[in-house]
Design a protein around this motif. Structure first.
Motif, PDB file in Angstrom:
ATOM      1  N   ASP A   1       0.762  -1.200  -0.036  1.00 63.11           N
ATOM      2  CA  ASP A   1       0.107   0.081  -0.012  1.00 63.11           C
ATOM      3  C   ASP A   1       0.994   1.104   0.068  1.00 63.11           C
TER       4      ASP A   1
ATOM      5  N   THR B   1      -2.333   5.282  -3.922  1.00 63.90           N
ATOM      6  CA  THR B   1      -3.713   6.352  -3.360  1.00 63.90           C
ATOM      7  C   THR B   1      -3.435   7.709  -3.059  1.00 63.90           C
TER       8      THR B   1
ATOM      9  N   GLU C   1      -3.065   6.759  10.014  1.00 64.69           N
ATOM     10  CA  GLU C   1      -2.805   5.541   9.026  1.00 64.69           C
ATOM     11  C   GLU C   1      -1.704   4.983   9.650  1.00 64.69           C
TER      12      GLU C   1
ATOM     13  N   GLU D   1      -8.137  -1.920   7.821  1.00 63.08           N
ATOM     14  CA  GLU D   1      -7.458  -0.819   8.443  1.00 63.08           C
ATOM     15  C   GLU D   1      -7.566   0.468   7.683  1.00 63.08           C
TER      16      GLU D   1
ATOM     17  N   ARG E   1      -5.217   1.977   4.468  1.00 67.44           N
ATOM     18  CA  ARG E   1      -4.642   0.694   4.075  1.00 67.44           C
ATOM     19  C   ARG E   1      -5.628   0.397   3.039  1.00 67.44           C
ATOM     20  N   ASN E   2      -5.152  -0.179   2.095  1.00 68.27           N
ATOM     21  CA  ASN E   2      -5.990  -0.515   0.946  1.00 68.27           C
ATOM     22  C   ASN E   2      -6.877  -1.632   0.847  1.00 68.27           C
ATOM     23  N   ASP E   3      -6.746  -2.433   1.829  1.00 64.41           N
ATOM     24  CA  ASP E   3      -7.739  -3.517   2.015  1.00 64.41           C
ATOM     25  C   ASP E   3      -9.297  -3.234   1.132  1.00 64.41           C
TER      26      ASP E   3
ATOM     27  N   LEU F   1     -10.151  -0.823  -0.476  1.00 69.22           N
ATOM     28  CA  LEU F   1     -10.065  -0.593  -2.024  1.00 69.22           C
ATOM     29  C   LEU F   1      -9.749  -1.833  -2.714  1.00 69.22           C
ATOM     30  N   LYS F   2      -8.974  -2.674  -2.479  1.00 69.06           N
ATOM     31  CA  LYS F   2      -8.676  -4.172  -3.068  1.00 69.06           C
ATOM     32  C   LYS F   2      -9.985  -4.759  -3.551  1.00 69.06           C
TER      33      LYS F   2
END
Lengths: 428, 738, 208
Positions: B346, B374, B405, C10, C13-15, C17-18
């Motif tokens: 990420d 992103t 984050e 989280e 985090r890209n969870d 999005l993925k």
């Protein structure tokens, strides 16, 4: 035009805007022979249509004056106005170029006394003012025009106006029989400084540039501030001549958008920030400006200009690509609709005037170059060995501000010199 | 000058001059009052026949001074361009008939105005000669490049390609500079989708293969003296050995330092090893060379936050007030290092304004998004270690909430600080937004005014001019790359090519004794009469370009090749021992003295206007084109710069009975527009002291006024003149008429 | 599917999005948004969205899974395509909105009483029975969607319209009894089954 002497040690610069002038002068002041051609009747290009530069808020005319003086003083530069490139063939160090010169109908005898302009009746939209005002059929392009020589609009030729102009001239400077001329020259290197044009705001349908009088473009806004401009330097809106005290600036009008121009035009954010100072200059505390933006791109050292504008409580910033403009019929006010994406707020904001910060696109479409050059997806010329000794200067190479355009033009002058020096056998 | 002066005065009757003024009378004035040798009238002086008439007199009659009494010196320059003679212009068109009403009442004063301008032009020719140029010029086609990074290497290669030899001086043991520590660079060609090779190795091999370029590694400059065309530079190696070499011009590409992130404790730099700067991340990537990047404790990186504008675009003390221009694209590039290796990592870029301008920038941004990077519009407040990872606390500006984050690695975009050497103006360190980099001098110049290039703002040695980005206050020395302005590599390459252009131009100009911008091509240079000098040092201090040094006896030493011909030294000199061949205390002083001063009771005051030739004078010309009227009592003399105005002119004018003096120069101060940088400012300071003179003459202080005039002040410039006329009407005529 | 319902995401985090990219129609495009907001501003139903499209995209990136999937917002889309036409980044926003709604519904996270959802489900149930929409049955079921009394009221109000349509032979009361369908209803069932299977596999694969 038989007296043009050009050899394969000569550099041809195409375009007489600030980039072309710079490229030509930098090379000429290095002792090189340069032919500078300009399509229009005078040099200066888009810079001559600006009121002030960012971030110094100085007047472009000032640098123009210096550059014009440099041209006047330098015998290495041969300036041909109303001239375009018709054909190019050959290779680095040896190009054959055909130039086409449109008739100006006014000879070097002209003293710019202005009598022909007064005699002629026909009026046309003023190119210098982006059509916001009128000019005569015999005209000096603008106050600072160089060459300081009148020009006749081709459409008055054959009309009684043409005769009137000729009769008014005491100096036998009007030649109604002037014809288009073709000249063939040989040059060693070519610099394309063909510049940019403002993106056609009519294509941005939701903003109603074609429908609402009080929606204008950023380049037109510059003309309103010019003391010689269509409003005599007053900030008045087009629909009713009312003072435009509350002005909205819409960023990325035609830029960063796959519907229009994909690229960021770089200059528009700074241009709008600069233009907010115009509102304050004219209306002091009554002047209000709102900038609708996606990202404010006040790049590098001049970010402090943005910080200063941001500190002005009469200027507000809304992160939003405006969705559409409607017109309030009663007041003539454009009403902007959209969403402030910072925290999600809808707005329907009326303003006196809307200025679209229109994008920059290359003046010459890639398919219109008389010889093949490598351009990128956005139509700008890339540095590529395949281009031989054809180099781009200024906004022909990228969306650039004046400072960077001049920088690019200076670099292009060296690239051209490298070629002609090689021709001259100077290189070791 | 020894040669015989033969003045031809040529009076044009065209453009209405013949109808509005009595040109026969003007001819008489030229002959009788101003003593022109040949005087001719012509109905249309700028046409081929008129020009031929003048040329014939030059060729056959030995005319070597030509006074063209016609239109403005800015008009018809192509026609009135004669070789090997000194030319002056009496501005009868824009300066007289176009700014006066065509009425019977105005006729007399209009005629007087024209007559004075004819007198002045003819007189001016008497006191000027054709500049012969510096006779001791040198052609040194040899360029010095200071700094062996991308900017320096590019400048060297580009100059060498044009046929010049180049020496590169590099402080470290290798070429490459900051870029050599990077793994890849932001793409410079379409489709602008992926990071590309830095190109540093290619540049280095090109330099090694080029026999025109020599490289001095581990070397610094211990002394720079001389001037364009004859710079003498001591190059000293680490071991202490010194060689002295001569150069024609210098390109300073001394680069930048990354801002010291340890000044930003809130971002966790120095506290956690996994908070790194952009430069450090690139170094890590270079070392890994494509292998997966690990955290400092050897773990795989699963998530990275890139924080933009760290300590930049901030008015906090010690922060950088500017944007460094490259960091947005650099973060995208670096996020791609991760994404290209493993799309599951990420990468989040936290920014306030994403700045990827131009054709390539936006494509690169999109490419980054396409790869799954992103972007979060947010403001980071803090980075803290938390449970083995890093917690980035920030405000999400879109979702309008404070949040955080957790990531394995944080990359800080800390920005560029110029390596500009000594700040010779010693900017006040306490002043907010101003700071200096306390480092050794880079050029070690032995110039009177300091060791390094003057810094413009925020420590950058930039030009202040939009139209002239390479304008430099030390002739023949050009700053390029991030020392000039924050920039990325692509821009540095373009910039360095331009700087190389200016440098070889300086070499060519110096060889011919020609001035650099803005009076490019001018062959005149200051002549100095040593006998009269009082060693007051004003000229050496005030010269905006540091062109004048001092010898052991504190006499000024003029370095012609450094001089820009503005005349600030001439204006400064209290004993008037400095002059140019074609511009001197006399060439202006005698003009103002030959003006006819009517008797006090004629009620025709006289106003002297000294106007900057680049801005105020053209503004008056354009006012004339618009037929803006102004007082017939003014006599305008263009000056090279307000800085060249010597106080004696004011005193002489007042003593000869002028009723008022108006000075018009360019904007001074922070956003100065004066083309000679300080000329206008200096003039304002000098004129603030003119009150003493006025007092000693028992004259009212209102009689002298100094103004900042822009070239666009078409209404205002005439207005200033008219105001002075009104003032005189109020306070009365000067008693000094005779 | 149950573990996906409770997936912990989280923040930033890209969870999520993925997850969206993998499971939501055109979900790949979410990452391309640059937060200009022109979609939100152009939507004729704009004021009715709690979270307009661009905000939903940001919420997805921020990992606000629960909030997004249980949101009312994407159900507001009427497929006018204004947003797609205007989006400077070419995002197929209409499709993404439907994709999100569908995905939320499949996960059972969509708001139960969301009228668009209820309509869509009735429409779908009606359609899959015979492969054609039975307008009469669909209409009646919609009338009574919010209770019997409400249904009678709505039906009475719409009665003149219905009579008119019957007269014009645009509506047959006989359709209420069975109604006609596609010729190969077995084939249709097979298609639908296969489609469902593909989708389940996709989610299962993402989930494993």
């Amino acid at each position: 035009m038989a007296d043009i002497i050009a050899t394969n040690e000569t550099i041809l610069v195409v375009g007489g805007g600030i980039s072309g002038m710079t490229a030509a002068l930098e090379a000429a002041e290095c002792g090189k022979q340069v032919i500078l051609i300009e399509k229009g009747p005078s040099v200066g290009g888009r810079v001559s249509q600006l009121y002030k530069y960012f971030p110094k808020l100085c007047h472009p005319t000032c640098g123009q004056e210096i550059n014009q003086r440099r041209i006047k003083a330098n015998k290495n530069v041969r300036l041909l106005t109303m001239t375009e490139v018709a054909e190019v063939s050959g290779e680095a160090g040896n190009y054959s170029v055909t130039l086409k010169t449109a008739p100006r109908y006014v000879t070097e005898n002209c003293t710019a006394c202005g009598d022909c302009g007064e005699a002629v009746e026909a009026e046309f939209d003023s190119e210098h003012n982006y059509g916001l005002g009128k000019r005569k059929g015999a005209y000096l392009p603008h106050q600072m025009a160089y060459p300081q020589r009148y020009v006749l609009d081709p459409s008055i030729i054959g009309t009684p106006d043409a005769t009137k102009a000729k009769e008014a001239c005491k100096y036998d400077a009007i030649d109604l029989d002037m014809q288009e001329e073709t000249t063939s020259i040989t040059v060693g290197a070519i610099i394309w400084a063909t510049g940019w044009r403002p993106y056609d705001a009519n294509k941005i349908q939701p903003y109603g540039y074609d429908r609402f009088a009080n929606v204008i473009t950023s380049v037109e806004f510059e003309r309103l501030m010019d003391p010689h401009g269509p409003t005599g330097g007053k900030l008045l809106r087009p629909s009713d001549g009312k003072e435009a005290k509350d002005i909205a600036f819409i960023q990325c009008a035609g830029s960063r958008d796959r519907n229009y121009l994909k690229h960021c035009s770089r200059i528009c954010c700074m241009a709008s920030l600069k233009q907010t100072t115009y509102v304050r200059e004219k209306y002091a505390d009554d002047g209000k400006a709102t900038i609708y933006y996606i990202d404010i791109r006040a790049i590098d050292r001049i970010d402090d200009f943005y910080q200063n504008v941001k500190a002005d409580e009469n200027v507000s910033f809304i992160k939003s690509k405006v969705a559409k403009i409607e017109e309030d019929k009663a007041s003539g006010n454009p009403v902007l609709h959209g969403v402030n994406t910072e925290g999600y707020e809808r707005y329907a904001n009326p303003h006196d005037l809307v200025v679209l910060a229109v994008g920059m696109e290359p003046s010459v479409a890639s398919e219109d170059f008389p010889i093949k050059v490598t351009v990128n997806d956005n139509g700008f010329i890339e540095q590529d060995e395949a281009n031989g000794a054809i180099f781009a200067a200024g906004c022909a190479s990228d969306a650039l501000d004046v400072n960077r355009a001049v920088q690019s033009a200076t670099a292009s002058a060296l690239r051209a010199i490298q070629v002609v020096n090689k021709v001259a056998g100077m290189e070791g | 000058m020894a040669e015989d002066i033969k003045i031809g005065a040529y009076i044009c009757q065209g453009c209405g001059i013949g109808e509005r003024v009595d040109t026969a009378q003007l001819a008489q004035v030229a002959q009788r009052d101003a003593k022109a040798n040949i005087v001719k009238e012509h109905p249309f002086l700028c046409n081929a026949e008129g020009v031929k008439m003048i040329q014939d007199d030059i060729d056959n009659e030995g005319v070597n001074r030509v006074a063209i009494c016609a239109c403005s010196r800015r008009a018809k320059t192509d026609a009135f361009s004669f070789d090997n003679v000194a030319i002056t212009r009496a501005n009868l068109r824009e300066g007289v008939i176009w700014i006066r009403p065509d009425t019977d009442e105005a006729r007399e004063t209009t005629q007087e105005m024209a007559e004075d301008y004819v007198r002045m032009a003819v007189t001016e020719t008497k006191y000027m000669s054709l500049p012969t140029g510096d006779e001791e010029t040198k052609y040194t086609p040899n360029l010095l490049v200071v700094g062996g990074g991308v900017s320096g290497m590019t400048a060297a290669i580009e100059a060498a390609k044009a046929g010049y030899s180049v020496a590169i001086i590099e402080k470290t043991g290798a070429l490459g500079g900051a870029a050599a520590n990077s793994w890849k660079r932001i793409p410079q060609r379409g489709p602008y989708a992926d990071p590309e090779d830095t190109g540093v190795d290619a540049l280095i091999s090109e330099i090694e293969a080029n026999d025109k370029i020599t490289v001095h590694l581990n070397s610094t400059i211990t002394k720079t003296s001389g001037a364009p065309g004859r710079f003498s530079v001591d190059i000293t190696t680490e071991s202490g050995s010194t060689v002295t070499e001569n150069f024609g011009a210098i390109v300073q590409a001394s680069g930048y330092k990354e801002y010291d992130a340890s000044q930003l404790p809130e971002f966790g730099y120095g506290k956690s090893a996994n908070v790194v700067t952009q430069a450090e991340l690139d170094a890590m990537a270079k070392e890994a060379n494509g292998a997966p990047l690990k955290t400092k404790d050897g773990k795989d990186v699963t998530s990275v936050a890139f924080i933009q504008c760290v300590g930049q675009r901030s008015d906090k003390e010690g922060h950088l007030p500017y944007c460094s221009g490259h960091c947005c694209s650099t973060s995208i590039k670096q996020a791609m290092y991760f994404k290209d290796a493993n799309p599951d990592i990420d990468t989040n870029v936290i920014y306030t304004d994403l700045r990827t301008p131009g054709a390539g920038g936006e494509d690169f941004y999109r490419s980054g998004q396409r790869k799954g990077i992103t972007f979060t519009k947010g403001e980071v407040s803090e980075v803290v270690e938390s449970g083995g990872s890093l917690e980035v606390k920030f405000r999400d500006l879109i979702l309008a909430e404070d949040t955080s984050e957790k990531v394995d690695l944080v990359v800080l975009a800390t920005g560029q600080v110029a390596n500009a050497g000594v700040n010779i103006e010693e900017v006040d360190q306490d002043e907010p937004g101003q700071f200096t980099v306390n480092v050794d001098s880079i050029l070690n110049m032995d110039y009177r005014q300091g060791k390094d290039l003057p810094q413009l703002k925020y420590g950058f040695s930039d030009s202040h001019f939009i139209c002239f980005p390479y304008e430099t206050r030390r002739t023949g020395i050009y700053a390029t790359g991030p020392v000039r302005r924050p920039m990325d590599m692509q821009q540095a390459i373009e910039d360095a090519t331009g700087a190389a252009m200016k440098a070889i131009q300086a070499i060519e100009n110096a060889a011919k004794g020609r001035a650099a911008h803005p009076r490019s091509g001018d062959l005149s240079f200051p002549h100095f009469r040593r006998e009269g000098c009082t060693q007051c040092k004003r000229c050496t201090v005030e010269c905006p370009f540091g062109a004048i040094d001092e010898d052991e006896q504190r006499f000024p030493v003029f370095n012609e090749e450094r001089c820009r011909r503005c005349g600030t030294c001439m204006g400064a000199c209290p004993v008037r021992v400095i002059s140019f061949e074609n511009y001197s205390v006399d060439s202006v002083g005698q003009q103002l003295k030959i003006v006819d001063i009517p008797d006090e009771f004629d009620e025709k005051p006289r106003i002297l206007a000294l106007a900057c030739e680049n801005d105020a004078y053209p503004a008056l010309d354009m006012a004339a084109m618009n037929k803006v009227e102004y007082s017939a009592f003014v006599r305008v003399i263009p000056v090279r710069c307000l800085g060249s105005v010597n106080l004696i002119w004011i005193t002489d004018a007042l003593n000869s009975g002028y009723d008022g003096v108006v000075l018009m120069g360019c904007q001074k101060g922070e956003n100065y527009q004066c083309h000679f940088v300080k000329g206008s400012e200096i003039a304002h300071i000098r004129m603030s002291k003119v009150d003493d003179t006025l007092q000693s003459l028992s004259l009212e202080p209102e009689r002298v006024s100094v103004h900042e005039v822009a070239i666009t002040d078409i209404e205002r410039a005439p207005g200033i003149i008219n105001e002075m006329a009104e003032t005189i009407e109020k306070i009365g005529m000067s008693p000094f008429k005779f | 599917m149950s573990n996906m319902n409770q997936a912990m995401v989280e923040k930033y985090r890209n969870d999520f999005l993925k997850e969206v990219k993998a499971n939501v129609e055109e979900g790949d495009w979410v990452q391309m948004c640059m937060q200009c907001g022109v979609c939100s501003g152009s939507c004729p139903f704009g004021p009715y969205w709690d979270h307009p499209p661009q905000e939903l995209f940001m919420m997805i990136r921020a990992g606000k899974r629960e909030e997004v999937l249980s949101s009312n917002s994407m159900w507001m889309c009427t497929s006018c395509y204004n947003c797609i036409a205007r989006c400077p980044r070419e995002l197929p926003i209409t499709h993404i909105m439907h994709g999100l709604a569908h995905y939320a519904d499949r996960l059972g996270l969509a708001p139960k009483e969301q009228p668009t959802r209820k309509f869509a489900n009735r429409f779908w149930d009606n359609l899959v029975k015979k492969g054609r929409v039975n307008e009469l049955k669909l209409g009646v079921s919609l009338y009574f969607m919010n209770g019997f009394i409400e249904g009678i009221k709505t039906a009475m109000a719409a009665a003149p319209l219905g009579m008119g349509m019957m007269k014009a032979k645009r509506l047959s009361p006989m359709e209420y009894f069975g109604g006609h369908g596609v010729k190969d209803s077995k084939g249709l069932d097979a298609i639908l089954k296969k489609a469902r299977q593909i989708e389940d596999e996709k989610i299962a694969k993402y989930n494993s």
